[in-house]
Design a protein around this motif. Structure first.
Motif, short mmCIF file in Angstrom:
data_model
loop_
_atom_site.label_atom_id
_atom_site.label_comp_id
_atom_site.label_asym_id
_atom_site.label_seq_id
_atom_site.Cartn_x
_atom_site.Cartn_y
_atom_site.Cartn_z
N MET A 50 -6.27 1.98 7.66
CA MET A 50 -7.52 1.55 8.16
C MET A 50 -7.95 0.42 7.41
O MET A 50 -8.54 -0.36 8.04
N ARG A 51 -7.76 0.27 6.20
CA ARG A 51 -8.06 -1.08 5.50
C ARG A 51 -7.31 -2.28 5.97
O ARG A 51 -8.06 -3.48 6.17
N LEU A 52 -6.06 -2.10 6.03
CA LEU A 52 -5.12 -3.08 6.73
C LEU A 52 -5.50 -3.47 8.16
O LEU A 52 -5.70 -4.60 8.58
N LEU A 53 -5.86 -2.65 8.93
CA LEU A 53 -6.33 -2.86 10.44
C LEU A 53 -7.52 -3.75 10.43
O LEU A 53 -7.73 -4.51 11.41
N THR A 54 -8.69 -3.33 9.54
CA THR A 54 -9.90 -4.04 9.49
C THR A 54 -9.95 -5.32 8.59
O THR A 54 -10.86 -6.13 8.91
N SER A 55 -8.91 -5.60 7.93
CA SER A 55 -8.74 -6.74 7.19
C SER A 55 -7.69 -7.86 7.42
O SER A 55 -7.77 -8.89 6.93
N THR A 56 -6.75 -7.59 8.28
CA THR A 56 -5.63 -8.43 8.86
C THR A 56 -5.66 -8.37 10.24
O THR A 56 -6.05 -7.32 11.12
N ASP A 57 -4.67 -9.36 10.73
CA ASP A 57 -4.49 -9.43 12.10
C ASP A 57 -2.82 -8.76 12.50
O ASP A 57 -2.38 -9.13 13.29
N LYS A 58 -2.35 -8.09 11.52
CA LYS A 58 -1.05 -7.65 11.68
C LYS A 58 -0.83 -6.95 12.74
O LYS A 58 -1.84 -5.99 12.98
N PRO A 59 0.28 -6.61 13.24
CA PRO A 59 0.53 -5.53 14.30
C PRO A 59 0.76 -4.31 13.78
O PRO A 59 1.03 -3.98 12.40
N ALA A 60 0.50 -3.28 14.68
CA ALA A 60 0.54 -1.73 14.02
C ALA A 60 2.08 -1.81 13.57
O ALA A 60 1.97 -0.84 12.50
N SER A 61 2.80 -1.99 14.05
CA SER A 61 4.23 -1.88 13.58
C SER A 61 4.57 -2.39 12.13
O SER A 61 5.01 -1.61 11.20
N TRP A 62 3.95 -3.44 11.70
CA TRP A 62 4.00 -3.98 10.54
C TRP A 62 3.08 -3.03 9.56
O TRP A 62 3.58 -2.72 8.40
N ILE A 63 1.80 -2.59 9.88
CA ILE A 63 0.87 -1.89 9.28
C ILE A 63 1.69 -0.46 9.03
O ILE A 63 1.66 0.05 7.75
N ALA A 64 2.15 0.13 10.03
CA ALA A 64 3.15 1.38 9.73
C ALA A 64 3.92 1.33 8.57
O ALA A 64 4.00 2.14 7.76
N ASP A 65 4.86 -0.10 8.58
CA ASP A 65 5.73 -0.21 7.63
C ASP A 65 5.19 -0.35 6.38
O ASP A 65 5.92 0.30 5.41
N ALA A 66 4.20 -1.00 6.34
CA ALA A 66 3.59 -1.30 4.79
C ALA A 66 3.04 -0.33 4.30
O ALA A 66 2.86 -0.14 3.02
N VAL A 67 2.66 1.00 4.96
CA VAL A 67 2.01 2.24 4.46
C VAL A 67 3.04 3.19 4.18
O VAL A 67 3.00 4.44 3.75
N GLY A 68 4.36 2.99 4.73
CA GLY A 68 5.59 3.60 4.42
C GLY A 68 5.86 4.81 5.58
O GLY A 68 6.38 5.70 5.30
N LEU A 69 5.55 4.44 6.67
CA LEU A 69 5.87 5.14 7.86
C LEU A 69 6.59 4.26 8.63
O LEU A 69 6.27 3.43 9.31
N LYS A 70 7.96 4.55 8.78
CA LYS A 70 8.98 3.72 9.52
C LYS A 70 8.83 3.77 10.82
O LYS A 70 9.25 2.84 11.80
N LYS A 71 8.24 4.77 11.50
CA LYS A 71 8.24 4.93 13.06
C LYS A 71 6.91 4.71 13.34
O LYS A 71 5.95 5.32 13.22
N ASN A 72 6.87 3.53 14.14
CA ASN A 72 5.45 3.30 14.82
C ASN A 72 4.76 4.42 15.38
O ASN A 72 3.60 4.53 15.60
N SER A 73 5.41 4.98 16.30
CA SER A 73 4.87 6.13 17.12
C SER A 73 4.29 7.08 16.41
O SER A 73 3.25 7.92 16.62
N TYR A 74 5.07 7.51 15.30
CA TYR A 74 4.47 8.50 14.23
C TYR A 74 3.41 8.28 13.72
O TYR A 74 2.34 8.67 13.55
N TYR A 75 3.30 6.92 13.36
CA TYR A 75 2.15 6.34 12.65
C TYR A 75 0.83 6.40 13.51
O TYR A 75 0.01 6.98 13.07
N CYS A 76 1.02 6.06 14.64
CA CYS A 76 -0.04 6.27 15.86
C CYS A 76 -0.49 7.43 15.90
O CYS A 76 -1.56 7.80 16.04
#
Length: 80
Positions: A33-59
């Protein structure tokens, strides 16, 4: 039943965590949530940054915790 010393921090944020894994996932979602609101990085990058390798699972996990999809959450923040 003994409580883990980590769990009260989760409870104090208004969420109940029944296990360490609940606590970890909650922390990951809050970090996302912090990364979503403070960066313009894509969801796949954010998923990886928080330790969730699959973007679909992160969503899916994000939506189950926050009640809204990550891209909808970002859109809401941008509009404010």
């Amino acid at each position: 039943m003994a409580r883990c010393p980590v769990l009260p921090g989760c409870v104090s944020q208004g969420q109940r965590c029944d296990s360490i894994s609940d606590y970890i996932y909650t922390r990951r979602i809050h970090q996302a949530m912090r990364l979503l609101t403070s960066t313009d990085k894509p969801a796949s990058w954010i998923a990886d940054a928080v330790g969730l390798k699959k973007n679909s699972y992160y969503c899916k996990l994000f939506k189950s915790h926050m009640g809204i999809a990550p891209h909808q959450n970002r859109k809401r923040w941008v509009e404010q």
